[in-house]
Design a protein around this motif. Structure first.
Motif, mmCIF file in Angstrom:
data_model
loop_
_atom_site.group_PDB
_atom_site.id
_atom_site.type_symbol
_atom_site.label_atom_id
_atom_site.label_comp_id
_atom_site.label_asym_id
_atom_site.label_seq_id
_atom_site.Cartn_x
_atom_site.Cartn_y
_atom_site.Cartn_z
ATOM 1 N N LEU A 314 48.049 39.121 52.269
ATOM 2 C CA LEU A 314 49.456 38.720 52.338
ATOM 3 C C LEU A 314 49.790 37.655 51.302
ATOM 4 O O LEU A 314 50.877 37.663 50.713
ATOM 5 N N GLU A 315 48.862 36.746 51.076
ATOM 6 C CA GLU A 315 49.151 35.656 50.147
ATOM 7 C C GLU A 315 49.256 36.139 48.698
ATOM 8 O O GLU A 315 49.801 35.439 47.846
ATOM 9 N N THR A 316 48.742 37.347 48.408
ATOM 10 C CA THR A 316 48.906 37.896 47.053
ATOM 11 C C THR A 316 50.364 38.200 46.750
ATOM 12 O O THR A 316 50.733 38.362 45.576
ATOM 13 N N LEU A 317 51.193 38.272 47.787
ATOM 14 C CA LEU A 317 52.603 38.587 47.577
ATOM 15 C C LEU A 317 53.387 37.418 47.003
ATOM 16 O O LEU A 317 54.484 37.603 46.473
ATOM 17 N N ARG A 318 52.851 36.214 47.099
ATOM 18 C CA ARG A 318 53.619 35.034 46.698
ATOM 19 C C ARG A 318 54.095 35.100 45.253
ATOM 20 O O ARG A 318 55.275 34.922 44.964
ATOM 21 N N GLN A 319 53.164 35.316 44.323
ATOM 22 C CA GLN A 319 53.528 35.322 42.902
ATOM 23 C C GLN A 319 54.519 36.433 42.562
ATOM 24 O O GLN A 319 55.552 36.160 41.934
ATOM 25 N N PRO A 320 54.265 37.692 42.932
ATOM 26 C CA PRO A 320 55.232 38.739 42.568
ATOM 27 C C PRO A 320 56.596 38.579 43.221
ATOM 28 O O PRO A 320 57.610 38.922 42.611
ATOM 29 N N LEU A 321 56.661 38.060 44.456
ATOM 30 C CA LEU A 321 57.956 37.845 45.090
ATOM 31 C C LEU A 321 58.762 36.791 44.346
ATOM 32 O O LEU A 321 59.993 36.830 44.336
#
Length: 510
Positions: A314-321
């Motif tokens: 889930l934390e991989t979503l931070r940068q692209p969001l």
């Protein structure tokens, strides 16, 4: 004798030209490939030997040295089979060097000489179309490469056809497509918003999300229609533009998912299972390939059972969001893939699922509920614009016939709203002209508040204790709602509705 053949190599979503140099000299029979080839290229020696023999040509039983230049970049993939085979034939005088010049060759060879699909044809054509004007590729790759202007693409079925073309014995047919005619033949999805009974507030929220490209979190008990709504969300999104289609197809070409398909004409809808690994979500491998985050570019990433995903995933979503792209760093190189998508996450409000249900009693303790919700970090929740509570449908709504508004009508309004945003940001250099991606400067310029709206927003900030990022999200959502109402200024109803879409900021769940 020495021969040189032009080829290409994919790096991320771009490509670099590669000179395939082949030297055939006297000596003990050997076949050496240098220039940092990976295992798939080293194994090509046996495929190439059989392909040349089975195509009716003699394979030299001498010393063969193949150099892939530039030699300081590691290369992988099966696309070098065809240029290496042609280089061997050129070095043994079966082909002349002038017949090989100024043409780019790529393709995998089977043992009988047949040309097979390889991944990365579109990025190779896009990146190298100024250096080479003629591309000879497998038939399965020709359609996607032919979408690039000002180049001639020829699809070949086997090695013999390529050689006959070069010798002008039997010319190949150029692959030509009319992008506008081909691109506008979009297939229609059977999923439609009119299938959704009730849930008018949720459908309104999803229309707001589609209009401004905002991310959405759907919260509600099992069976309330969260997945059904999410799967129909792409049906209200505007059609892909030609530019967006090329960007999307480029990513899918890198992963080898464009065989005989040409351009991708529908927005991607990616729905990975909650057991997905970190590398599959973000992208990875020894040579990093795009993951689900990048495959959803220009489309929708749907994550059902949101808290069940691993925390690191889930934390991989931070940068692209935040930035619309994801960087994958490895020891040898760092690659960046575009990842601009709408995130739709769906979750139950508690482990048993019935915390907010009006009929079924929740069996969870406050600690269990808090622990369940805490699986999603605050910074990640801050990056999700709309929090929509999806209630259980009552019998009245369930028993009604399908009378809701269809997706086509909603789509027309969404398209008009996005066109308004494109006109607003047309003078700004940015990859996506949507309200969800406004900068701080854009917010100050394009989000004028009336005095009553400003007073309401101030009161909400003081009472709810929302973060600076959530404050910006409310303004961006309000700008979208105002656009939907054809209002230049953001008024009280727009702010009020936007605040209503931030339920998790109100601490009402525990």
């Amino acid at each position: 004798m020495l021969a040189k053949v032009n080829s290409g190599y994919v790096i991320g979503v771009n490509a670099q030209a590669v000179d395939v140099e082949v030297d055939v000299t006297n000596g003990m029979p050997s076949f050496l490939v240098v220039g940092l080839p990976d295992a798939s290229i080293r194994e090509s020696r046996n495929r190439i030997r059989s392909a040349i023999k089975n195509s009716g040509f003699a394979f030299p039983e001498t010393r063969i040295t193949v150099n892939l230049s530039p030699a300081d970049i590691k290369k992988e993939g099966v696309g070098f089979d065809l240029p290496i085979a042609l280089g061997i034939l050129g070095a043994t005088s079966a082909l002349k060097q002038e017949e090989l010049d100024n043409i780019l060759f790529c393709g995998e060879l089977s043992l009988n000489g047949k040309l097979k699909h390889f991944r990365g044809a579109l990025p190779i054509a896009m990146s190298l179309n100024t250096k080479f004007k003629t591309f000879i590729l497998p038939t399965a790759n020709a359609l996607e490469a032919a979408n690039i202007d000002n180049i001639s693409v020829y699809g070949a079925g086997n090695l013999r056809e390529v050689i006959d073309h070069l010798k002008k014995i039997t010319p190949l047919t150029q692959t030509v497509i009319n992008k506008n005619t081909y691109f506008n033949t979009n297939s229609q999805t059977e999923l439609d918003f009119k299938d959704v009974k009730g849930q008018h507030h949720i459908k309104r929220g999803l229309e707001v999300a589609a209009s401004g490209n905002h991310n959405v979190l759907l919260l509600g008990p099992p069976g309330s229609g969260k997945s059904m709504l999410a799967k129909r969300f792409p049906s209200i999104l505007p059609d892909l533009s030609l530019k967006e289609s090329l960007e999307t197809t480029n990513i899918y070409s890198v992963t080898g998912q464009t065989k005989n398909s040409g351009l991708i004409r529908e927005r991607p809808f990616r729905s990975p299972h909650h057991t997905i690994s970190y590398a599959a979500m973000a992208g990875g491998g020894s040579y990093p390939l795009p993951g689900e985050i990048s495959l959803a570019h220009n489309g929708v990433l749907f994550l059902d059972e949101f808290p069940e995903f691993r925390r690191d995933v889930l934390e991989t979503l931070r940068q692209p969001l935040e930035s619309g792209k994801i960087t994958i760093a490895r020891a040898q190189r760092s690659l960046q893939y575009p990842s601009r998508f709408v995130l739709i996450a769906a979750m139950n409000p508690c482990p048993c699922g019935y915390f907010t249900d009006k009929l079924k009693k929740c069996q969870c303790s406050p600690y269990q509920i808090q622990r369940y919700l805490s699986k999603i970090s605050g910074p990640l929740l801050d990056r999700i614009d709309l929090h929509l509570e999806v209630p259980r449908l009552d019998y009245t709504d369930l028993s009604k016939k399908r009378t809701g508004e269809n997706s086509e009508n909603i789509k027309k309004r969404v398209t008009a709203n996005r066109q308004l945003q494109n006109n607003r940001f047309k003078n700004k250099k940015r990859s996506s002209a949507y309200n969800a991606y406004m900068s701080q400067k854009d917010i100050e310029m394009f989000c004028p508040l009336t005095s009553t709206a400003e007073a309401l927003l101030k009161k909400a900030i003081l009472e709810l204790g929302i973060s600076a990022r959530a404050y910006d999200k409310i303004l961006k959502i309000s700008r979208t709602i105002a656009d939907m109402a054809n209002s230049e200024t953001i008024d009280t109803p727009h702010i009020s509705e936007a605040i209503g879409y931030r339920s998790l900021d109100k601490n009402l769940w525990v």
